[in-house]
Design an enzyme around this catalytic site. Structure first.
Site, mmCIF file in Angstrom:
data_model
loop_
_atom_site.group_PDB
_atom_site.id
_atom_site.type_symbol
_atom_site.label_atom_id
_atom_site.label_comp_id
_atom_site.label_asym_id
_atom_site.label_seq_id
_atom_site.Cartn_x
_atom_site.Cartn_y
_atom_site.Cartn_z
ATOM 1 C CB CYS A 173 -0.983 -0.031 1.173
ATOM 2 S SG CYS A 173 -0.218 -0.047 2.802
ATOM 3 C CG ASN A 216 4.316 -1.706 5.230
ATOM 4 O OD1 ASN A 216 5.427 -2.026 5.638
ATOM 5 N ND2 ASN A 216 3.342 -2.569 5.163
ATOM 6 C CB CYS A 228 -3.734 1.803 6.978
ATOM 7 S SG CYS A 228 -3.493 3.322 7.923
ATOM 8 N NE ARG A 229 -4.558 1.409 1.759
ATOM 9 C CZ ARG A 229 -4.380 2.119 0.654
ATOM 10 N NH1 ARG A 229 -5.253 2.006 -0.329
ATOM 11 N NH2 ARG A 229 -3.337 2.918 0.526
ATOM 12 C CB SER A 230 0.202 -3.574 2.825
ATOM 13 O OG SER A 230 1.065 -2.644 3.408
ATOM 14 C CG ASP A 243 -5.425 5.641 2.275
ATOM 15 O OD1 ASP A 243 -5.452 5.308 3.476
ATOM 16 O OD2 ASP A 243 -4.527 6.349 1.792
HETATM 17 P P1 4NP Z 1 -1.811 2.804 4.002
HETATM 18 O O1 4NP Z 1 -2.484 4.152 4.546
HETATM 19 O O2 4NP Z 1 -1.240 3.140 2.645
HETATM 20 O O3 4NP Z 1 -2.935 1.847 3.938
HETATM 21 O O4 4NP Z 1 -0.732 2.419 4.999
HETATM 22 C C1 4NP Z 1 -1.800 5.364 4.619
HETATM 23 C C2 4NP Z 1 -0.890 5.588 5.625
HETATM 24 C C3 4NP Z 1 -0.229 6.799 5.727
HETATM 25 C C4 4NP Z 1 -0.498 7.780 4.786
HETATM 26 C C5 4NP Z 1 -1.410 7.556 3.774
HETATM 27 C C6 4NP Z 1 -2.059 6.346 3.681
HETATM 28 N N1 4NP Z 1 0.142 9.040 4.903
HETATM 29 O O5 4NP Z 1 -0.180 9.924 4.107
HETATM 30 O O6 4NP Z 1 1.017 9.192 5.747
#
Ligand code: 4NP
Length: 172
Positions: free
Chosen positions: A12, A15, A17-19, A128
């Site tokens: 993602c 790294n 939240c989702r992955s 997201d």
């Molecule tokens: P992820 O979510 O891609 O599912 O881990 C996010 C985590 C952090 C950010 C964006 C999406 N950020 O902008 O810091």
């Protein structure tokens, strides 16, 4: 190269939240049929902002609510070596896939896919949840669980007592 892809990197943006959830959920689904040791699973982000951090507390919490502990995971960025070391790099959304394709060698491009599409549940993104509330994480959990079951089934890691679509099992 093994007959079935077994080294899978979930990707993602951050790294956190989702992955990390995808990694924990897929391993948990595979473990229910004793197949977790057939896979080498990891997750990474296309961005490095959160490298070294544990998953977002909301991801840890939703996983824990479903009996999965992802708290020991630490974020890292996708590396050039990942395109060699994994059989599949599964992006959570189309933007992740685009970034991965942009960083891939031509030789490894075939390994990059959109997770839900590769799992066979549609050309859809895993949304997201970072800027939303707790329900976003529950929704993401459910989507990832459905996709993990479909992926495990596609890769032959499923319950032999519950064949899907009436197919005979070929698990050995
Ligand atoms: P992820 O979510 O891609 O599912 O881990 C996010 C985590 C952090 C950010 C964006 C999406 N950020 O902008 O810091």
């Amino acid at each position: 190269m093994p007959a079935q892809p077994s080294r899978i990197l979930f990707v993602c943006l951050g790294n956190i939240c989702r992955s990390p959830l995808a990694e924990g959920i897929f391993l948990s689904v595979a473990a229910t049929v004793g197949a977790d040791n057939r896979f080498a699973i990891d997750s990474a982000g296309t961005g490095a902002w959160h490298a070294g951090s544990p998953p977002d507390p909301r991801s840890i919490q939703v996983a824990a609510r479903h009996g999965i502990d992802i708290s020991a995971q630490r974020a890292r960025a996708v590396s050039a070596a990942d395109f060699e070391n994994f059989d599949l790099l599964l992006g959570m959304d189309r933007s992740n896939v685009e970034t991965l394709i942009g960083r891939s060698t031509a030789r490894a491009e075939h390994k990059v896919h959109l997770f839900l599409e590769y799992a066979g549940i549609g050309h859809r993104d895993v949304p997201d949840p970072y800027y939303g509330g707790a329900d976003g994480f529950e929704t993401v959990y459910r989507i990832l669980h459905e996709a993990s079951e479909a992926l495990a089934s596609k890769l032959g890691a499923r319950d032999v007592s519950a064949p899907i679509s009436g197919q005979a099992s070929s698990i050995t």
